[in-house]
Write an enzyme that holds these catalytic residues in place. Structure first.
Site, PDB file in Angstrom:
ATOM      1  N   ASP A 136       0.972  -1.050   0.140  1.00 59.61           N
ATOM      2  CA  ASP A 136      -0.091  -0.019   0.023  1.00 59.61           C
ATOM      3  C   ASP A 136       0.783   1.126   0.159  1.00 59.61           C
ATOM      4  O   ASP A 136       2.211   1.325   0.010  1.00 59.61           O
ATOM      5  CB  ASP A 136      -1.024   0.125   1.019  1.00 59.61           C
TER       6      ASP A 136
ATOM      7  N   ASP B 247      -7.714  -8.032  -0.155  1.00 56.84           N
ATOM      8  CA  ASP B 247      -6.992  -8.277   0.886  1.00 56.84           C
ATOM      9  C   ASP B 247      -7.785  -7.799   2.240  1.00 56.84           C
ATOM     10  O   ASP B 247      -8.672  -6.995   1.980  1.00 56.84           O
ATOM     11  CB  ASP B 247      -5.598  -7.224   0.900  1.00 56.84           C
TER      12      ASP B 247
ATOM     13  N   CYS C 293     -12.437 -29.025   6.051  1.00 57.89           N
ATOM     14  CA  CYS C 293     -11.124 -28.466   5.792  1.00 57.89           C
ATOM     15  C   CYS C 293      -9.999 -29.189   5.754  1.00 57.89           C
ATOM     16  O   CYS C 293      -9.953 -30.134   6.518  1.00 57.89           O
ATOM     17  CB  CYS C 293     -10.963 -27.156   6.972  1.00 57.89           C
TER      18      CYS C 293
ATOM     19  N   CYS D 133      -6.617 -28.370   6.136  1.00 60.52           N
ATOM     20  CA  CYS D 133      -5.540 -27.500   6.561  1.00 60.52           C
ATOM     21  C   CYS D 133      -4.831 -28.403   7.638  1.00 60.52           C
ATOM     22  O   CYS D 133      -5.416 -29.399   8.179  1.00 60.52           O
ATOM     23  CB  CYS D 133      -5.733 -26.080   7.134  1.00 60.52           C
TER      24      CYS D 133
ATOM     25  N   CYS E  72      -6.874 -28.474  11.022  1.00 58.13           N
ATOM     26  CA  CYS E  72      -8.116 -29.375  11.025  1.00 58.13           C
ATOM     27  C   CYS E  72      -7.722 -30.938  10.908  1.00 58.13           C
ATOM     28  O   CYS E  72      -8.482 -31.848  11.270  1.00 58.13           O
ATOM     29  CB  CYS E  72      -8.877 -28.907   9.872  1.00 58.13           C
TER      30      CYS E  72
ATOM     31  N   HIS F 268      -5.447 -22.045   9.900  1.00 58.70           N
ATOM     32  CA  HIS F 268      -6.913 -22.527   9.417  1.00 58.70           C
ATOM     33  C   HIS F 268      -7.963 -21.254   8.702  1.00 58.70           C
ATOM     34  O   HIS F 268      -8.276 -21.551   7.662  1.00 58.70           O
ATOM     35  CB  HIS F 268      -7.894 -22.960  10.612  1.00 58.70           C
TER      36      HIS F 268
HETATM   37 ZN   LIG Z   1      -8.961 -26.000   8.715  1.00 58.57          ZN
END
Ligand SMILES: [Zn+2]
Length: 379
Positions: free
Chosen positions: A93, A273, A311, A313, A316, A342
């Protein structure tokens, strides 16, 4: 202007589109979400974590990096990529947003903004030229123009049309000075203009036309999600996005919730963003397919389920809600790390699903299912 930016739309579904944005440090598949790496790092995330969740671009904050470690140190590393050891694209930015948020500590003139350093109180002056010089040293793949982000209100005073007009005109003059300095620096990266004009459609249109006359590589929509009632976000987005020519990347700054992002994609937005997934993670507020979870809630104390069964990830795959609850309650550092992995995975996976559904011309079906699942709050 000529440089290395090359944006190609691969396919569309309604107004949603899949694109490829070629930048000096890599190519982005759009629509894309950019994790916020304020002071040279995405909080609680190591580079290997970012790579594992599939982040292809991060955002850096010019103001924070200018304050600390200071631009000389980054210059000694020949740019931000080498300093933070991230060789994929970076967007920065302009620094304006943080300076203006100092409020009474800053004074705006035609030339730029005078303010006192929040670090040591020293008097500083930020101009369009200075912002672009700093961003050139950072070697950001995408440089943002220095502009005045018109707030929705100051105190109880809602910014009126005349104030928004005057602010937008100043931003247009600063946009021109930003591009002139960018050329003087012989910067080979890309520069985006920022559409301002507050909640007033005619001012938004004037801003777009002024920026198109100056000519940038992409266009951002600024001044939204700055405290205005939610209906303005949708109204202004629906008005502004189609007025930006479709062959340019369109970036909605600082937005937002998963629902906001999905709706903006339907309006042709390519880039996003927001601090929400990272900041909320540190506060134990987690995004899942079936609604948001406040992991501190005692109902999760003995919950042996994974956080989000849909999920994939690291968090998880490995831990129970009960464990994440425990880490949050005891304020362990690992709580911020696992929660951030996550939440960012959730956002980036959402973008991936969006791109796939556009490819298959099934974006509307995907969107309806996603919004319905999210509002079910069944966790
Ligand atoms: Zn997750």
């Amino acid at each position: 202007m000529t440089n290395n930016l090359n944006f190609k739309i691969i396919n569309t579904d309604g107004r949603a589109r899949n694109g490829l944005l070629h930048l000096n440090h890599g190519t982005l598949k759009t629509p894309t979400f950019m994790p916020v790496g304020t002071g040279g790092c995405v909080k609680a995330m190591l580079k290997r974590d970012l790579e594992e969740i599939g982040a292809h671009i991060i955002l850096g904050n010019t103001f924070h990096l200018w304050m600390r470690p200071g631009i000389d140190i980054i210059n000694h590393h020949e740019g931000l990529h080498n300093f933070i050891k991230w060789q994929k694209p970076i967007l920065t930015d302009s620094g304006g947003f943080q300076v203006f948020s100092l409020k009474e500590l800053c004074k705006i003139t035609e030339e730029g903004v005078r303010f006192s350093s929040p670090i040591n109180g020293s008097k500083l002056f930020l101009t369009p030229e200075k912002s672009i010089q700093i961003q050139s040293i950072l070697n950001s793949d995408i440089t943002m123009i220095f502009d005045e982000c018109t707030p929705y209100q100051i105190g109880s005073h809602i910014i009126n049309r005349e104030e928004a007009r005057s602010s937008m005109h100043l931003s247009l003059r600063w946009a021109k000075r930003s591009l002139d300095e960018f050329k003087r620096q012989e910067n080979k990266n890309s520069m985006f203009g920022i559409v301002q004009g507050g909640i007033y459609e005619d001012l938004r249109e004037e801003s777009i036309n002024g920026l198109l006359d100056i000519g940038f590589n992409g266009y951002a929509i600024g001044g939204l999600s700055v405290g205005e009632p939610k209906e303005y976000l949708h109204k202004i987005l629906e008005f502004v996005s189609p007025k930006i020519p479709d062959n340019f990347p369109k970036y909605l700054m600082g937005v937002g919730t998963p629902e906001d992002i999905v709706n903006a994609v339907s309006n042709g937005i390519d880039m996003f963003d927001c601090v929400m997934p990272t900041r909320n993670a540190r506060n134990g507020w987690l995004f899942t397919r079936y609604g948001n979870i406040k992991i501190k809630n005692s109902r999760y104390k003995n919950d042996t389920n994974g956080l989000d069964p849909t999920c994939a990830c690291y968090t998880c795959r490995n831990f129970t809600r009960s464990y994440l609850h425990h880490l949050q309650i005891t304020k362990e550092i690992n709580s911020s790390i696992l929660n951030t992995i996550h939440n960012l995975h959730f956002y980036l996976n959402m973008m991936k699903e969006i791109r796939e559904s556009i490819n298959e011309k099934k974006f509307d079906i995907w969107k309806n299912n996603f919004l319905e699942d999210r509002s079910s709050n069944s966790y």
